[in-house]
Design an enzyme around this catalytic site. Structure first.
Site, PDB file in Angstrom:
ATOM      1  N   HIS A 174       0.874  -1.177   0.000  1.00  0.00           N
ATOM      2  CA  HIS A 174       0.000   0.000   0.000  1.00  0.00           C
ATOM      3  C   HIS A 174       0.907   1.221   0.000  1.00  0.00           C
ATOM      4  CE1 HIS A 174      -3.449   2.465   1.918  1.00  0.00           C
ATOM      5  NE2 HIS A 174      -2.470   3.275   1.638  1.00  0.00           N
ATOM      6  N   ARG A 183      -9.401  13.992   2.231  1.00  0.00           N
ATOM      7  CA  ARG A 183      -9.261  14.643   3.536  1.00  0.00           C
ATOM      8  C   ARG A 183      -7.780  14.713   3.914  1.00  0.00           C
ATOM      9  NH1 ARG A 183     -10.241   9.104   4.523  1.00  0.00           N
ATOM     10  NH2 ARG A 183      -8.401   8.216   5.522  1.00  0.00           N
ATOM     11  N   LYS A 203      -3.806   0.960   9.885  1.00  0.00           N
ATOM     12  CA  LYS A 203      -2.383   1.219   9.708  1.00  0.00           C
ATOM     13  C   LYS A 203      -1.709   1.338  11.075  1.00  0.00           C
ATOM     14  CE  LYS A 203      -3.452   3.738   5.523  1.00  0.00           C
ATOM     15  NZ  LYS A 203      -3.875   5.055   5.028  1.00  0.00           N
TER      16      LYS A 203
HETATM   17  C1  MV4 Z   1      -7.364  -5.132  -3.232  1.00  0.00           C
HETATM   18  C2  MV4 Z   1      -6.358  -6.060  -2.856  1.00  0.00           C
HETATM   19  C3  MV4 Z   1      -5.920  -6.935  -3.826  1.00  0.00           C
HETATM   20  N1  MV4 Z   1      -6.463  -6.917  -5.055  1.00  0.00           N
HETATM   21  N2  MV4 Z   1      -7.848  -5.155  -4.484  1.00  0.00           N
HETATM   22  C4  MV4 Z   1      -8.077  -3.269   1.117  1.00  0.00           C
HETATM   23  C5  MV4 Z   1      -8.834  -2.061   1.516  1.00  0.00           C
HETATM   24  C6  MV4 Z   1      -9.546  -1.616   0.312  1.00  0.00           C
HETATM   25  N3  MV4 Z   1      -9.485  -0.208   0.195  1.00  0.00           N
HETATM   26  C7  MV4 Z   1      -8.874  -2.287  -0.832  1.00  0.00           C
HETATM   27  N4  MV4 Z   1      -8.028  -3.310  -0.276  1.00  0.00           N
HETATM   28  C8  MV4 Z   1      -7.414  -4.221  -1.097  1.00  0.00           C
HETATM   29  N5  MV4 Z   1      -7.858  -4.248  -2.370  1.00  0.00           N
HETATM   30  C9  MV4 Z   1      -7.406  -6.031  -5.369  1.00  0.00           C
HETATM   31  N6  MV4 Z   1      -7.914  -6.055  -6.594  1.00  0.00           N
HETATM   32  C10 MV4 Z   1      -5.885  -6.025  -1.558  1.00  0.00           C
HETATM   33  C11 MV4 Z   1      -6.423  -5.111  -0.646  1.00  0.00           C
HETATM   34  C12 MV4 Z   1      -5.906  -5.194   0.692  1.00  0.00           C
HETATM   35  C13 MV4 Z   1      -5.173  -4.164   1.271  1.00  0.00           C
HETATM   36  C14 MV4 Z   1      -4.923  -2.981   0.587  1.00  0.00           C
HETATM   37  C15 MV4 Z   1      -4.217  -1.970   1.175  1.00  0.00           C
HETATM   38  C16 MV4 Z   1      -3.726  -2.128   2.442  1.00  0.00           C
HETATM   39  C17 MV4 Z   1      -3.969  -3.286   3.160  1.00  0.00           C
HETATM   40  C18 MV4 Z   1      -4.692  -4.307   2.578  1.00  0.00           C
HETATM   41  C19 MV4 Z   1      -4.909  -5.465   3.303  1.00  0.00           C
HETATM   42  C20 MV4 Z   1      -5.629  -6.464   2.730  1.00  0.00           C
HETATM   43  C21 MV4 Z   1      -6.128  -6.330   1.426  1.00  0.00           C
END
Ligand code: MV4
Length: 450
Positions: A211, A295, A240
Site C-alpha cells: 500500500h 481529507r 495502519k
Molecule cells: C485489493 C487487494 C488486492 N487486489 N484489491 C483493502 C482495503 C480496500 N481499500 C482495498 N483493499 C485491497 N484491495 C485487489 N484487486 C488487496 C487489498 C488489501 C489491502 C490494501 C491496502 C492495504 C492493506 C490491505 C490489506 C488487505 C487487502
C-alpha cells in the site's frame, strides 16, 4: 492576495483538533473547538479561542451531528469549518450544507467527495483519465451469476468489493467458482448493513500488494501537485500501524510515474484541497489506483517532516484561494511514524481505555510527538484508540529505525496498555529492517503473547 479566514470552527477532537489549532494560531486565525461532555478536559477545548459543548459522548449525538455543529458555527460566527479526519470529513452532505450556509468547508467540493466516495464512479473516472486501475471494469455486478460469468473470463482469484466501501468492509477474495455465490451474498449483506448500499463490483486479485499512497494538493484554479509517497503496508485488519517515507520499495522512476498518475487523478476532477491517492503496488512495481481519500490523513506528519512543510497551513491557504506554484516536492532523509494506540497488542489489539497515571513523551533531535494526552487524562471508550503519533526523521532508513527504537524506549505511559511494545517488536524483525514486507506480512507473523 485572497483574504484569509477570520475564524475556523474545528469539527473534530483529539490530536487532530489540537494540530489544526496550532497552525491557525501561527496564521493569526481564531479558532472554535466543539466538544462532547466526554471531552470537557481535553486540550483542544483549552487551546482554542472559544469552545462549544455540542452534546453527549456518543459520536452520533455530538461529533457526527450536523445540526449541532451548524448551530455552533452560527453562534460563534465562524467563517470556515475544518473537518479533520474521520467523523464528517468525507461527508458530502455536510460539505454541501456548509456551502449552502456560506461557510467554507476546508476540503474539496461536495461533488468531488461524492465521486471518490462511490468506488465504481471513482474507478470509472480514473480509467477515463488514463490512471492505471486494477484489471476488471468499473461496473456493478447484476447478480452472482453475472459475477461468475465475468470471473470465468478474468480468471481466479478475483476480488469482489462494495462500491460504497473502503477500508475493507464488504470485500472478499474469491479463489474459485464453487465459493463465488456464498461470498457474493455475504459481501452484499455486509455492504447493505454497513453502507445502506449493496452494490458490488469485481476486479482481479492482486497478490501480496504494497500500500503506497501519494499525497496531493490542488488549488482552486485546476493546478494539482504531488508531495511524494507514504508506505502504509504495515497494517492489521485495515488499521495502519506504521507509515514511512520514502517507501523502501520506491525508485526515482516509480515515484515519478506514481506522482504523475496521482496528479492526473486529481486534475481529472479539478481536485481542490489536500488529498491522498492510494495505490496497490505489486512485486513487479506495477501500480494500480485503489481509492482517493478526500481529507487530511492521520499520517500527514510523515510528509510534513519529509518535505518540511506544514500541510494544514497549505490546506487552509488553498481553501481561501491561494495559488500553488506548480512544483512537486521530493522527500529528504527518512521519516517513520508509529501510531501509539490505547490497545493491548499481545491480546488481539483489544482496546485499553482508562486513566493515564503517568506520561512521558519522547524528545530530542529529530523526534516529533503529536498527541492530545497528558498525565491524568482518561482515554474514553467512545472514540478511536489512537493516543499519539511518534514521528522520527533521520538521514537514512537505518538511522531512522535506530532513532525510533530510542524514542520508543523513552515513551512512557502508565495506567493503560499501548502499542509501544508492538512497535519495539516490529522494528526488531528482519523482514521489516530489510524492507521486505507487504500488506499481508503482519497477518502472517506470530506475535508474542501477553
Ligand atoms: C485489493 C487487494 C488486492 N487486489 N484489491 C483493502 C482495503 C480496500 N481499500 C482495498 N483493499 C485491497 N484491495 C485487489 N484487486 C488487496 C487489498 C488489501 C489491502 C490494501 C491496502 C492495504 C492493506 C490491505 C490489506 C488487505 C487487502
Amino acid at each position: 492576495m485572497p483574504e484569509k479566514f477570520n475564524k475556523i470552527l474545528i469539527a473534530n477532537r483529539g490530536e487532530i483538533a489540537l494540530r489544526i489549532i496550532r497552525t491557525c494560531r501561527e496564521m493569526g486565525i481564531k479558532t472554535v473547538a466543539i466538544y462532547s461532555t466526554a471531552d470537557r478536559e481535553s486540550l483542544h477545548v483549552r487551546f482554542a479561542d472559544e469552545a462549544v459543548c455540542i452534546g453527549p459522548p456518543a459520536s452520533a449525538d455530538s461529533y457526527l451531528s450536523i445540526p449541532k455543529i451548524m448551530a455552533a458555527v452560527e453562534i460563534t460566527n465562524a467563517d470556515a469549518v475544518h473537518p479533520g479526519y474521520g467523523f464528517l470529513s468525507e461527508n458530502a452532505d455536510f460539505a454541501e450544507i456548509c456551502q449552502d450556509y456560506g461557510i467554507k468547508f476546508i476540503g474539496p467540493k461536495p461533488e468531488q467527495i461524492r465521486t471518490m466516495g462511490d468506488k465504481i464512479t471513482a474507478k470509472d473516472t480514473m480509467i477515463r483519465a488514463g490512471v492505471p486501475t486494477v484489471p476488471g471494469d468499473g461496473s456493478l455486478l447484476k447478480n452472482a451469476e453475472d459475477g461468475i460469468q465475468r470471473a470465468r473470463k478474468m480468471g481466479y482469484p478475483v476480488m469482489i468489493k462494495a462500491t460504497a466501501g473502503g477500508g475493507g468492509k464488504g470485500m472478499r477474495i474469491v479463489r474459485n467458482q464453487e465459493e463465488f455465490t456464498n461470498l457474493y451474498e455475504s459481501a452484499q449483506k455486509e455492504a447493505k448493513a454497513s453502507f445502506g448500499n449493496d452494490g458490488i463490483y469485481m476486479e482481479k486479485y492482486i497478490v501480496q500488494p504494497r500500500h503506497i499512497e501519494i499525497q496531493v494538493i490542488g488549488d482552486q484554479y485546476g493546478k494539482v501537485i504531488h508531495l511524494s509517497e507514504r508506505d502504509c503496508s504495515v497494517q492489521r485488519r485495515h488499521q495502519k500501524l506504521l507509515e514511512e517515507c520514502p517507501s523502501p520499495f520506491m525508485t526515482d522512476d516509480l515515484r515519478q510515474r506514481m506522482g504523475e498518475a496521482a496528479i492526473k487523478a486529481g486534475e481529472a476532477i479539478n481536485y481542490e484541497g489536500v488529498g491522498t491517492v492510494e495505490f496497490l503496488v505489486d512485486k513487479d512495481r506495477n501500480f494500480y489506483f485503489m481509492e482517493m481519500n478526500t481529507r487530511i490523513q492521520v499520517e500527514h506528519p510523515v510528509t510534513e517532516e519529509s518535505i518540511d512543510h506544514d500541510l494544514i497551513k497549505e490546506q487552509i491557504k488553498v481553501a481561501y484561494g491561494e495559488k500553488l506554484s506548480g512544483k512537486n516536492y521530493l522527500p529528504k532523509g527518512h521519516v517513520i511514524e508509529c501510531r501509539i494506540n490505547a490497545e493491548d497488542p499481545w491480546n488481539g489489539f483489544r482496546p485499553s481505555p482508562g486513566k493515564i497515571n503517568s506520561f512521558h513523551s519522547s524528545k530530542g533531535h529529530g523526534v516529533r510527538v503529536d498527541t492530545h494526552v497528558y498525565a491524568g487524562y482518561t482515554v474514553s471508550p467512545f472514540y478511536d484508540s489512537m493516543i499519539a503519533k511518534l514521528i522520527v526523521r533521520a538521514p537514512t532508513r537505518a538511522e531512522a529505525i535506530t532513532k525510533m527504537e530510542r524514542a520508543l524506549d523513552e515513551f512512557i505511559v502508565e495506567g493503560i496498555k499501548t502499542t509501544v511494545p508492538f512497535h519495539q517488536w516490529l522494528l526488531r524483525q528482519e523482514d521489516f529492517r530489510d524492507g521486505n514486507f507487504d500488506t499481508g506480512w503482519l497477518g502472517q507473523q506470530e506475535l508474542p503473547k501477553g
